[in-house]
Design a protein around this motif. Structure first.
Motif, PDB file in Angstrom:
ATOM      1  N   MET A 127     -39.793  59.465 -19.959  1.00 35.55           N
ATOM      2  CA  MET A 127     -40.147  58.073 -20.102  1.00 35.55           C
ATOM      3  C   MET A 127     -41.538  57.925 -20.722  1.00 35.55           C
ATOM      4  SD  MET A 127     -38.726  56.293 -16.664  1.00 35.55           S
ATOM      5  CE  MET A 127     -37.111  56.650 -16.068  1.00 35.55           C
ATOM      6  N   GLN A 128     -42.415  58.852 -20.390  1.00 34.17           N
ATOM      7  CA  GLN A 128     -43.747  58.802 -20.968  1.00 34.17           C
ATOM      8  C   GLN A 128     -43.693  59.105 -22.465  1.00 34.17           C
ATOM      9  OE1 GLN A 128     -46.591  61.381 -19.109  1.00 34.17           O
ATOM     10  NE2 GLN A 128     -48.315  60.280 -19.942  1.00 34.17           N
ATOM     11  N   GLU A 129     -42.885  60.078 -22.850  1.00 31.47           N
ATOM     12  CA  GLU A 129     -42.752  60.411 -24.277  1.00 31.47           C
ATOM     13  C   GLU A 129     -42.166  59.252 -25.073  1.00 31.47           C
ATOM     14  OE1 GLU A 129     -40.462  63.978 -24.593  1.00 31.47           O
ATOM     15  OE2 GLU A 129     -41.958  65.176 -23.548  1.00 31.47           O
ATOM     16  N   ASP A 130     -41.303  58.466 -24.429  1.00 31.42           N
ATOM     17  CA  ASP A 130     -40.695  57.311 -25.084  1.00 31.42           C
ATOM     18  C   ASP A 130     -41.581  56.072 -25.005  1.00 31.42           C
ATOM     19  OD1 ASP A 130     -38.410  58.727 -25.798  1.00 31.42           O
ATOM     20  OD2 ASP A 130     -37.442  58.303 -23.868  1.00 31.42           O
ATOM     21  N   LYS A 131     -42.788  56.235 -24.432  1.00 33.86           N
ATOM     22  CA  LYS A 131     -43.760  55.149 -24.296  1.00 33.86           C
ATOM     23  C   LYS A 131     -43.230  53.992 -23.460  1.00 33.86           C
ATOM     24  CE  LYS A 131     -46.335  56.358 -28.442  1.00 33.86           C
ATOM     25  NZ  LYS A 131     -46.460  57.681 -28.083  1.00 33.86           N
ATOM     26  N   LEU A 132     -42.460  54.349 -22.414  1.00 35.45           N
ATOM     27  CA  LEU A 132     -41.967  53.346 -21.474  1.00 35.45           C
ATOM     28  C   LEU A 132     -42.924  53.213 -20.293  1.00 35.45           C
ATOM     29  CD1 LEU A 132     -38.214  54.410 -21.449  1.00 35.45           C
ATOM     30  CD2 LEU A 132     -39.295  52.603 -22.802  1.00 35.45           C
ATOM     31  N   ILE A 133     -43.638  54.310 -19.978  1.00 28.63           N
ATOM     32  CA  ILE A 133     -44.612  54.304 -18.896  1.00 28.63           C
ATOM     33  C   ILE A 133     -45.890  54.977 -19.366  1.00 28.63           C
ATOM     34  CG2 ILE A 133     -42.873  54.325 -17.058  1.00 28.63           C
ATOM     35  CD1 ILE A 133     -43.438  57.328 -16.697  1.00 28.63           C
ATOM     36  N   ASP A 134     -46.976  54.682 -18.637  1.00 28.74           N
ATOM     37  CA  ASP A 134     -48.253  55.324 -18.897  1.00 28.74           C
ATOM     38  C   ASP A 134     -48.718  55.942 -17.584  1.00 28.74           C
ATOM     39  OD1 ASP A 134     -50.612  56.048 -20.268  1.00 28.74           O
ATOM     40  OD2 ASP A 134     -51.635  54.287 -19.457  1.00 28.74           O
ATOM     41  N   ILE A 135     -49.054  57.224 -17.608  1.00 27.26           N
ATOM     42  CA  ILE A 135     -49.500  57.934 -16.412  1.00 27.26           C
ATOM     43  C   ILE A 135     -50.934  58.393 -16.638  1.00 27.26           C
ATOM     44  CG2 ILE A 135     -49.113  59.890 -14.875  1.00 27.26           C
ATOM     45  CD1 ILE A 135     -46.177  59.876 -15.816  1.00 27.26           C
ATOM     46  N   ASP A 136     -51.810  58.028 -15.695  1.00 26.22           N
ATOM     47  CA  ASP A 136     -53.190  58.504 -15.747  1.00 26.22           C
ATOM     48  C   ASP A 136     -53.703  58.640 -14.316  1.00 26.22           C
ATOM     49  OD1 ASP A 136     -53.854  55.928 -14.901  1.00 26.22           O
ATOM     50  OD2 ASP A 136     -54.553  55.288 -16.854  1.00 26.22           O
ATOM     51  N   ALA A 137     -54.993  58.884 -14.169  1.00 21.76           N
ATOM     52  CA  ALA A 137     -55.580  59.102 -12.845  1.00 21.76           C
ATOM     53  C   ALA A 137     -55.438  57.883 -11.938  1.00 21.76           C
ATOM     54  CB  ALA A 137     -57.047  59.484 -12.985  1.00 21.76           C
ATOM     55  N   ALA A 138     -55.351  56.702 -12.519  1.00 19.81           N
ATOM     56  CA  ALA A 138     -55.222  55.473 -11.732  1.00 19.81           C
ATOM     57  C   ALA A 138     -53.806  55.263 -11.206  1.00 19.81           C
ATOM     58  CB  ALA A 138     -55.650  54.273 -12.572  1.00 19.81           C
ATOM     59  N   GLY A 139     -52.811  55.895 -11.835  1.00 21.52           N
ATOM     60  CA  GLY A 139     -51.439  55.740 -11.384  1.00 21.52           C
ATOM     61  C   GLY A 139     -50.453  55.689 -12.527  1.00 21.52           C
ATOM     62  N   ILE A 140     -49.333  55.048 -12.248  1.00 20.25           N
ATOM     63  CA  ILE A 140     -48.257  54.926 -13.227  1.00 20.25           C
ATOM     64  C   ILE A 140     -48.077  53.445 -13.542  1.00 20.25           C
ATOM     65  CG2 ILE A 140     -45.798  55.304 -13.663  1.00 20.25           C
ATOM     66  CD1 ILE A 140     -45.965  57.574 -11.591  1.00 20.25           C
ATOM     67  N   ARG A 141     -48.064  53.118 -14.812  1.00 23.03           N
ATOM     68  CA  ARG A 141     -47.845  51.750 -15.253  1.00 23.03           C
ATOM     69  C   ARG A 141     -46.593  51.697 -16.111  1.00 23.03           C
ATOM     70  NH1 ARG A 141     -53.177  52.317 -15.588  1.00 23.03           N
ATOM     71  NH2 ARG A 141     -53.124  53.079 -17.713  1.00 23.03           N
ATOM     72  N   VAL A 142     -45.751  50.722 -15.834  1.00 18.70           N
ATOM     73  CA  VAL A 142     -44.595  50.485 -16.689  1.00 18.70           C
ATOM     74  C   VAL A 142     -45.085  49.617 -17.832  1.00 18.70           C
ATOM     75  CG1 VAL A 142     -42.283  49.508 -16.832  1.00 18.70           C
ATOM     76  CG2 VAL A 142     -43.011  50.641 -14.734  1.00 18.70           C
ATOM     77  N   LEU A 143     -44.934  50.112 -19.042  1.00 22.88           N
ATOM     78  CA  LEU A 143     -45.381  49.399 -20.239  1.00 22.88           C
ATOM     79  C   LEU A 143     -44.367  48.319 -20.621  1.00 22.88           C
ATOM     80  CD1 LEU A 143     -46.627  52.507 -22.234  1.00 22.88           C
ATOM     81  CD2 LEU A 143     -47.987  50.880 -20.894  1.00 22.88           C
ATOM     82  N   PRO A 144     -44.780  47.350 -21.423  1.00 23.37           N
ATOM     83  CA  PRO A 144     -43.868  46.261 -21.801  1.00 23.37           C
ATOM     84  C   PRO A 144     -42.520  46.751 -22.336  1.00 23.37           C
ATOM     85  CG  PRO A 144     -46.076  45.727 -22.512  1.00 23.37           C
ATOM     86  CD  PRO A 144     -46.114  47.149 -21.989  1.00 23.37           C
TER      87      PRO A 144
END
Length: 47
Positions: free
Chosen positions: A1-18
């Motif tokens: 999902m991250q490779e498809d730019k559906l989510i963003d994962i970083d130190a703050a957590g996981i965000r579902v992108l638009p």
């Protein structure tokens, strides 16, 4: 999902992108401990 730019994962957590907003349930299912194989028929299916 991250490779498809559906989510963003970083130190703050996981965000579902638009782009992945409609797949938010699929993201959450990864972390749902009740979705083990023995309970797979108790929940509605994702299309």
């Amino acid at each position: 999902m991250q490779e498809d730019k559906l989510i963003d994962i970083d130190a703050a957590g996981i965000r579902v992108l638009p782009k992945g907003r409609l797949l938010g349930r699929n993201v959450a299912m990864v972390f749902d401990e009740y979705l083990e194989k023995k309970h797979k028929n108790r929940f509605s299916k994702v299309i």
